[in-house]
Write a protein that holds these residues in place. Sequence first.
Motif, short mmCIF file in Angstrom:
data_model
loop_
_atom_site.label_atom_id
_atom_site.label_comp_id
_atom_site.label_asym_id
_atom_site.label_seq_id
_atom_site.Cartn_x
_atom_site.Cartn_y
_atom_site.Cartn_z
N LYS A 85 -45.57 5.35 -3.88
CA LYS A 85 -44.23 4.76 -3.80
C LYS A 85 -44.27 3.24 -3.71
N VAL A 86 -44.87 2.74 -2.64
CA VAL A 86 -44.81 1.30 -2.36
C VAL A 86 -45.51 0.48 -3.44
N ARG A 87 -46.75 0.85 -3.75
CA ARG A 87 -47.51 0.08 -4.74
C ARG A 87 -46.81 0.12 -6.10
N HIS A 88 -46.26 1.26 -6.44
CA HIS A 88 -45.54 1.41 -7.71
C HIS A 88 -44.36 0.42 -7.77
N ASP A 89 -43.59 0.35 -6.67
CA ASP A 89 -42.43 -0.55 -6.62
C ASP A 89 -42.85 -2.02 -6.75
N VAL A 90 -43.93 -2.38 -6.04
CA VAL A 90 -44.40 -3.78 -6.06
C VAL A 90 -44.93 -4.14 -7.45
N ASN A 96 -40.47 -9.91 -11.56
CA ASN A 96 -39.06 -10.03 -11.19
C ASN A 96 -38.89 -9.73 -9.70
N ASN A 97 -38.47 -10.74 -8.95
CA ASN A 97 -38.29 -10.57 -7.49
C ASN A 97 -39.53 -10.06 -6.78
N PHE A 98 -40.69 -10.53 -7.21
CA PHE A 98 -41.97 -10.02 -6.67
C PHE A 98 -42.09 -10.24 -5.17
N LEU A 99 -41.90 -11.49 -4.74
CA LEU A 99 -42.12 -11.83 -3.32
C LEU A 99 -41.13 -11.10 -2.43
N GLN A 100 -39.87 -11.02 -2.87
CA GLN A 100 -38.84 -10.32 -2.08
C GLN A 100 -39.18 -8.83 -1.98
N LEU A 102 -42.22 -7.39 -2.26
CA LEU A 102 -43.40 -7.22 -1.42
C LEU A 102 -43.05 -7.40 0.05
N ASN A 103 -42.26 -8.42 0.36
CA ASN A 103 -41.86 -8.66 1.76
C ASN A 103 -41.04 -7.49 2.31
N ALA A 104 -40.13 -6.94 1.47
CA ALA A 104 -39.31 -5.80 1.90
C ALA A 104 -40.21 -4.58 2.16
N ALA A 105 -41.18 -4.35 1.26
CA ALA A 105 -42.12 -3.22 1.43
C ALA A 105 -42.93 -3.38 2.71
N TRP A 106 -43.34 -4.63 2.98
CA TRP A 106 -44.12 -4.92 4.18
C TRP A 106 -43.29 -4.67 5.44
N ASN A 107 -42.05 -5.11 5.45
CA ASN A 107 -41.17 -4.92 6.61
C ASN A 107 -40.93 -3.43 6.86
N ASP A 108 -40.69 -2.67 5.78
CA ASP A 108 -40.48 -1.22 5.92
C ASP A 108 -41.73 -0.54 6.47
N HIS A 109 -42.88 -0.97 5.97
CA HIS A 109 -44.15 -0.39 6.41
C HIS A 109 -44.38 -0.65 7.90
N GLN A 110 -44.10 -1.88 8.33
CA GLN A 110 -44.26 -2.21 9.76
C GLN A 110 -43.35 -1.34 10.63
N THR A 111 -42.10 -1.22 10.20
CA THR A 111 -41.12 -0.43 10.97
C THR A 111 -41.57 1.03 11.08
N TYR A 151 -54.67 -4.80 -4.16
CA TYR A 151 -54.83 -3.90 -5.31
C TYR A 151 -54.56 -4.64 -6.62
N GLY A 152 -55.46 -4.47 -7.58
CA GLY A 152 -55.24 -4.96 -8.94
C GLY A 152 -54.65 -6.35 -9.01
N GLY A 153 -53.53 -6.44 -9.75
CA GLY A 153 -52.92 -7.76 -9.99
C GLY A 153 -52.02 -8.24 -8.88
N ILE A 154 -51.80 -7.41 -7.84
CA ILE A 154 -50.86 -7.80 -6.78
C ILE A 154 -51.37 -9.02 -6.01
N GLY A 155 -52.66 -8.96 -5.59
CA GLY A 155 -53.23 -10.08 -4.83
C GLY A 155 -53.20 -11.39 -5.61
N ASN A 156 -53.60 -11.33 -6.89
CA ASN A 156 -53.59 -12.54 -7.73
C ASN A 156 -52.18 -13.06 -7.90
N ASN A 157 -51.25 -12.13 -8.14
CA ASN A 157 -49.86 -12.53 -8.35
C ASN A 157 -49.27 -13.16 -7.09
#
Length: 446
Positions: A85-90, A96-100, A102-111, A151-157
Amino acid sequence: MKGRGMAKKEGKMRIRAFPMTMDEKYVENIWNLLKEAIQEIQRKNNSGLSFEELYRNAYTMVLHKHGERLYSGLKEVVTNHLESKVRHDVLHALNNNFLQTLNAAWNDHQTSMVMIRDILMYMDRVYVQQNNCENVYNLGLVIFRDKVVRYGGIGNNLRITLLDMIMKERRGEVINRLAIKNACQMLMMLGIETRNVYEEDFESHFLKQSAEFYKIESQKFLDENSASVYIHKVEARINEEAERATHYLDESTEPRIVEVVEDELIKKHMKTIVEMEGSGVVHMLKNNRMEDLACMYKLFGRVADGHKTIGDCVSRYLREEGKALVTQATDEQSQQTNAVTYIQNLLELKDRFDSFLLHSFSNDKFFKQVISGDFEYFLNLNQRSPEFLSLFIDDKLKKGVKGLSDVEVEQVLDKSMILFRFLQEKDAFEEYYKRHLARRLLNQKS
């Protein structure tokens, strides 16, 4: 008798131990309940869950030595959710809206991990402690780091996005500072009490890119500006970078980025700045630009050998000025040089540089030594300096000196004593002084 009978009866009582084995099917049922609950939490459908009941189920599993099953099951569920789910969305949001996203996914994961940690608190206290493995929350961090952020291109991006945004701000554009701040905080947290992830995935690249940027900018600044303007621009850049680090990068980056700017804009160009034709240190000294010199002194104090570089230039100029006065006096000796004028010129030069020492160099001990060393050097180039100094004092001590009050005479004599300290031939001065004093006393002019 009755009492003894009761005591005997009590002695035979046994507390039944909680069964230490559980039916495998029962364990599987409990785990499936917990698994479903964890997935509901990840889907944000946790309102109908009984956390107390879930806690008891997890407690039961750990108590019956099924902590391994619970721990590995949790790891699997979290990994599956982040991968599917999460990686697919990111990944879908890379352009398009990459940082937003990723940040939203991170906040949901923390919660979700906080809620899961609360359910599995007993496993954290017992199984995790006994087996020396990552606690529930930290396990979630490790999986998010490995399966999403790295993972893959996420870190570089992520890195390219952050660096591009910072470059835009350096060029004067407005950026979403909060998005960068959240991403940097995420990288710091993913390091689990170290700054390794933040450093490896972002900071090292940021510092390298900054060094390249300021290397080019320093050349541009030097080509287009005078020394004083260059200094003010460097100060502004240092303040900008320090403010950037404290506001939306990690604050530990501040000394590191400031050092990069100091290195590229000051340290590598010190000699060039100091010796700038028509605006460097000599220009500032000739034109009494005390404030500009004070700014340079303050800025150069940030780097090793900064003050020494300024001091060397000040020393060269002062020695030239002093030698000119001494040479002039030596050349004119045959024409009966006016000793008073010679010493007066030296005192005025001393006053000028004392003023720089006070207002530009903050009474710095190093610069004080530089100025004193230079005066000692050129004062002793003229062998008649002891005689001229004595004649100068003699002139001031004669009775009836017009235009000078007692206080002013006292000040002049104090300054003369400073020159006296620079003399190597103090004995010669003493001889001349005795001679001139005797003459004054004979003529009753002292």
